[in-house]
Design an enzyme around this catalytic site. Structure first.
Site, PDB file in Angstrom:
ATOM      1  N   HIS A 646       0.894  -1.155  -0.042  1.00  0.00           N
ATOM      2  CA  HIS A 646       0.083  -0.046   0.003  1.00  0.00           C
ATOM      3  C   HIS A 646       0.909   1.290   0.003  1.00  0.00           C
ATOM      4  O   HIS A 646       2.035   1.169   0.484  1.00  0.00           O
ATOM      5  CB  HIS A 646      -0.996   0.064   1.332  1.00  0.00           C
ATOM      6  CG  HIS A 646      -2.062   0.993   1.111  1.00  0.00           C
ATOM      7  ND1 HIS A 646      -1.824   2.339   1.505  1.00  0.00           N
ATOM      8  CD2 HIS A 646      -3.268   0.577   0.645  1.00  0.00           C
ATOM      9  CE1 HIS A 646      -3.079   2.912   1.193  1.00  0.00           C
ATOM     10  NE2 HIS A 646      -3.958   1.885   1.028  1.00  0.00           N
ATOM     11  N   HIS A 647       0.437   2.450  -0.809  1.00  0.00           N
ATOM     12  CA  HIS A 647       1.218   3.464  -0.824  1.00  0.00           C
ATOM     13  C   HIS A 647       1.491   4.237   0.474  1.00  0.00           C
ATOM     14  O   HIS A 647       2.643   4.873   0.639  1.00  0.00           O
ATOM     15  CB  HIS A 647       0.571   4.533  -1.783  1.00  0.00           C
ATOM     16  CG  HIS A 647       1.470   5.371  -2.606  1.00  0.00           C
ATOM     17  ND1 HIS A 647       2.656   5.831  -1.874  1.00  0.00           N
ATOM     18  CD2 HIS A 647       1.548   5.693  -3.714  1.00  0.00           C
ATOM     19  CE1 HIS A 647       3.231   6.512  -2.867  1.00  0.00           C
ATOM     20  NE2 HIS A 647       2.623   6.462  -3.949  1.00  0.00           N
ATOM     21  N   SER A 648       0.563   4.030   1.609  1.00  0.00           N
ATOM     22  CA  SER A 648       0.928   4.432   2.806  1.00  0.00           C
ATOM     23  C   SER A 648       2.088   3.902   3.560  1.00  0.00           C
ATOM     24  O   SER A 648       2.461   4.487   4.609  1.00  0.00           O
ATOM     25  CB  SER A 648      -0.337   4.263   3.650  1.00  0.00           C
ATOM     26  OG  SER A 648      -0.602   2.797   3.836  1.00  0.00           O
TER      27      SER A 648
END
Length: 971
Positions: A646-648
């Site tokens: 996930h980009h987070s």
């Protein structure tokens, strides 16, 4: 008896730290590196100097104000620290080196020594006993650190240098300051010079900025850590210990002290009154002393853990005790009960309470500065000993400035020899931890005491007294250095067994305990709108296909190297506040690593179809945010390996940093690779997170407001700078909101959005693309952007659409050298490109100018989220974040990113990685094009929304043609 080693990453007691230091490898090749301020002492040594300079008017008001302003605003960067240090050093300008050294010694005795943690002192002693090379490594100066090192018997110090010219201080630093990376570099240099094995060495610190310093040593320990260091300790599996606070006493401490004193005086008074009924003053004093010790200790919360209590029955005797604390009066009353008198300084004779008690008990009052008077005052004690009344006396003559045992005076030994009674040594280990030097309150706890066997004085002669004094003092030193491992009380040392070297620490990647505002926005936006999902993927082509079991083992190892792979996101209740990372109790690899088999013929297109479906699937938000897929069945025995996150978790540059450190440079297994332990689970409740963050926000509000106010006051001499910065922040917020409300119109051909993903790949030689871009005065990234614009021009022409404007978004990294790896540190820029331009060189020039302007503008911003809005972002509802984020990204036709890759061959589970294709998400845009360089090749991943791109295969061909245009410029 030894006990298992306490789990890493958990809370240790001071006893466990001390036992651990003694149970490890011995000898001078093992270093023990101690930070000073906040680690060995409570608070900051510079405070003592500042108070002295203020009292003596030796510091300019402007410099003092500057120090206060900098301190309250917070020291977070090297520049902040250098500014703070220089302001402090200015007060020394013009003073000689000898004068500053004398001042340091004086302030150490008068102020700093009272702040020493007794637990830390014993820890240093444990390392010295083990023969370790002990070093105080501090960002402070030698005038602050050297007196403490001398008192503790530490030979080496690493400190920030002070500039001297002809023996006179200039008020400036004399070289690089030992802060953050500077301290770590100094430790490594010291280790090289002194042949220290850092892998077996210890490092201790309390400061959030000292993670690089702690990482230099294989056995790092966080002492009294701040919030960020405590989070780092959980990440790296470092033990955490907290010593008894030396700060302001709490209400309980004050109440306990008052109750203890009342119990002691009340008990003595009651006992003396009851004992007086017998008509014997001695019996009255003994009963009063007994009750004073019992009631006072119970009400004060003081317990005694006594070894060798049977030796207290030796009466009469001279009971020697090492004087550590004002608490010693209560300790002796409880320990000896009755049948003794003592010696006290003459100043106490007129003290309310204690003076009367001591006079009733026939205590001898001595003038410590008059040897003849002191000897005369002790003469009656000889007769009392002959009459059966014991004597309690501190052979040091006064309380030590530090926990170190002071030199012994001969008075008590003369008295014992003359009276012909034995000496009973009472060794007090840690009274200073309950009531340290200068303290006015008592803290509850257990005092450890060892009563040694009686030392007979029969046959002693005056000429040999010095020898006997040295022998008895030696018993104290030996006992303090080798404290008995068991006792009758609650405090016990825990020995630690180590079968080998310390476990390796994980990578310094993804150590933040909470999401930043940008990560929070990405995480929450997709929860409200699945079209805004931000899965980032990497497809690697492997030759040959790897062994499945070895691949699984590689992932298990990676999950220990990168604790983020074992962490899930925990949302505060109602999704208000900042999402937090929490380590899961068990990682089920079967839920994260899977395999599939392609049917014949096993083409690249088949592989991409499988991977695009895998990459687009949403994550289980209750598990760690990563998955991997092995796709077997490619031609020639090759395989595809896809991993998504996930980009987070990280941006593209952080992902490449991770791959470079996890992939191997050889096909063979590395038997010497680091093997960290499995990180300890740390679950968190949603309600608890919300409550904690609310409390934290409320507590920090006054400090934040004060710092902001101080920042305004400090900037008053620079009004235009303040106005400019304020206007800039307002403009950032307005621009961010304006971008969400309206943006340049893009291509009508690409306006539709559906949310389905299609993957394609393109290859171009790295040297060719770079040379073509350079020929037109641009960088590799400029050449890529120009090629994409040219490719979309061709695509529009092929679709019969107007060749007008293409809105191109691209990230600008904000990472600095000191930023931790992992996480997200970037901002975005948007370029309204004209597709009509057919000359690739002209497109490169236009792109180059725009990128330079965008990078200059990004230097003044803190990230993709404006500073003015960042604090509120975590408290906004997810639908609001999704609406704003969707408007920001959906106005882009295409997003383009270029990431420097791995410049050398790499392997995973024995298979060589021949190609490495990155695929970014489609957060509302029509296409995402990402380039990564790998082994001399530009591997380009193309992700398109099939509703916006009707013919993705044609677009891929047109992008190849656009790249060929740029390559052709190389000549």
């Amino acid at each position: 008896m030894s006990h298992p080693k306490p789990p890493t990453g958990q809370m240790w007691s001071a006893e466990q730290l001390i036992a651990d230091a003694g149970a490890g490898p011995e000898g001078p090749r093992v270093g023990a590196f101690f930070d000073f301020d906040g680690t060995l002492i409570n608070g900051y040594s510079l405070s003592a100097f500042a108070r002295h300079h203020l009292r003596s008017l030796q510091i300019a008001p402007a410099d003092l104000g500057g120090m206060l302003l900098t301190g309250l605003r917070g020291v977070t960067t090297e520049e902040d620290f250098e500014r703070f240090t220089v302001l402090g050093m200015r007060a020394w300008a013009g003073r000689s080196e000898d004068e500053l050294a004398e001042l340091g010694e004086r302030l150490f005795v008068q102020a700093i020594s009272g702040s020493l943690y007794p637990e830390a002192w014993r820890l240093v002693e444990a390392h010295r006993t083990a023969g370790h090379t002990v070093v105080l490594a501090s960002s402070a100066t030698r005038f602050q650190v050297e007196p403490a090192a001398r008192a503790m018997g530490v030979e080496y110090i690493l400190v920030s240098p002070v500039e001297m010219e002809n023996g006179i201080c200039t008020g400036r630093p004399g070289g690089p300051l030992l802060w953050r990376a500077g301290k770590a570099a100094a430790v490594r240099a010291f280790a090289d010079e002194h042949d220290i094995d850092l892998a077996e060495s210890y490092a201790y610190s309390n400061g959030d900025e000292d993670v690089p310093f702690l990482r230099t040593s294989g056995r790092a320990r966080a002492l009294n850590p701040g919030r960020d260091l405590e989070a780092a300790a959980r990440h790296y599996g470092w033990p955490v210990a907290r010593f008894s606070s030396r700060g302001r006493p709490g209400v309980r401490d004050i109440a306990r002290t008052v109750a203890g004193l009342a119990g002691m005086f009340g008990g003595f008074t009651t006992g003396a009154a009851l004992g007086a009924v017998t008509g014997s003053r001695r019996e009255a004093v003994d009963l009063g002393t007994t009750l004073a010790g019992e009631l006072g200790s119970v009400l004060a919360g003081v317990r005694l853990d006594v070894r060798g209590a049977e030796h207290l029955a030796t009466r009469p005797a001279v009971f020697l005790f090492n004087h550590q604390s004002q608490l010693d009066v209560l300790i002796l009353a409880k320990l000896l009960r009755g049948g003794f008198t003592g010696v006290a300084k003459k100043e106490l004779a007129n003290s309310p309470g204690f003076g009367l008690m001591f006079r009733l008990a026939d205590v001898a009052f001595v003038d410590r500065h008059d040897t003849a008077q002191a000897r005369k005052a002790l003469e009656p004690a000889v007769q009392k000993l002959r009459d059966g009344i014991s004597l309690a006396i501190a052979p040091e003559g006064t309380r030590s400035a530090t926990p170190a045992l002071g030199p012994f005076k001969k008075g008590a030994f003369h008295v014992a020899m003359q009276a012909g009674v034995p000496i009973v040594p009472i060794v007090i280990r840690n009274a200073g931890e309950l009531m340290w030097r200068g303290a006015t309150t008592i803290r509850a706890g257990t005092v450890q005491i060892a009563v040694l066997p009686p030392v007979p004085t029969a046959g002693w002669v005056a000429d040999e007294l010095d020898t006997h004094v040295r022998q008895v003092r030696g018993q104290y030193l030996t006992t303090l250095a080798n404290w008995p491992g068991t006792g009758s009380g609650r405090v016990k040392a825990t020995a630690v067994t180590r079968p080998g070297p310390p476990p390796a620490v994980p990578l310094d990647w993804g150590a933040s305990a909470q999401m930043n505002p940008l990560e929070t926005a990405m995480w929450r936006a997709e929860a409200a709108d699945p079209r805004l999902r931000v899965n980032v993927s990497l497809l690697e082509l492997l030759d040959p296909a790897p062994d499945w079991d070895r691949l699984l083992a590689a992932h298990e190892w990676a999950s220990r190297m990168v604790p983020r792979m074992r962490q899930r996101v925990v949302e505060p209740a109602f999704s208000l506040g900042t999402p937090t990372w929490a380590t899961v109790s068990d990682l089920d690899l079967s839920q994260h690593v899977q395999r599939v088999q392609l049917p014949a013929p096993g083409s690249l297109r088949q592989l991409l179809d499988v991977v695009q479906e895998f990459a687009a699937a949403p994550f289980d938000r209750d598990r760690p945010l990563w998955r991997a897929l092995l796709v077997e069945g490619l031609a020639d025995g090759r395989a595809g390996y896809a991993v998504k996150s996930h980009h987070s978790v990280t941006d593209g540059l952080g992902a490449v940093q991770l791959m470079m450190r996890l992939h191997s440079r050889t096909a063979a297994h590395d038997p010497h690779r680091p093997e960290p332990l499995v990180p300890a689970a740390a679950e968190a409740s949603r309600a608890g997170l919300l409550a904690g963050q609310i409390v934290g926000a409320v507590r920090s509000a006054p400090t934040t407001a004060l710092r902001q106010g101080i920042g305004i006051v400090g900037a008053l001499p620079r009004p235009w700078e303040v106005a400019s910065r304020t206007a800039g922040r307002v403009a950032d917020a307005a621009r961010w909101a304006g971008q969400a409300a309206a943006a340049p119109a893009g291509s009508p051909l690409l306006a539709r959005r559906g949310g389905s993903w299609r993957f394609d790949v393109i290859d171009v030689p790295l040297a060719d693309l770079r040379a073509g871009a350079k020929a037109a005065g641009g960088s590799l990234n400029d050449g890529l952007l120009a090629a994409v614009i040219g490719g979309f021009r061709r695509y529009h022409e092929g679709q019969g659409a107007p060749v007008d404007r293409l809105t191109v978004g691209f990230p600008i990294s904000l990472r600095t050298q000191d930023d931790p790896q992992g996480g997200n540190r970037f901002t975005g820029a948007r370029f309204a490109a004209t597709m009509a331009e057919r000359d690739p060189a002209a497109r490169i020039a236009a792109v180059r100018q725009f990128v330079l302007n965008a990078r200059a503008a990004s230097a003044a911003t803190a990230g993709a989220v404006p500073v003015a809005l960042a604090p509120a972002l975590g408290w906004l509802p997810a639908p609001v974040i999704a609406m704003v984020s969707g408007r920001l990204t959906s106005t882009n036709d295409v997003q383009v990113s270029s990431i420097p890759g791995v410049p050398y061959p790499v392997y995973i589970a024995g298979s060589r990685i021949t190609h490495m294709y990155p695929f970014g998400p489609l957060p509302g845009c029509a296409a995402m094009i990402t380039l990564i360089s790998h082994a001399g090749e530009c591997c380009i991943g193309v992700n398109t929304d099939t509703s916006a791109i009707a013919d993705p295969g044609r677009l891929a061909d047109d992008l190849r043609a656009g790249l060929d245009e740029v390559v052709a410029l190389r000549g």
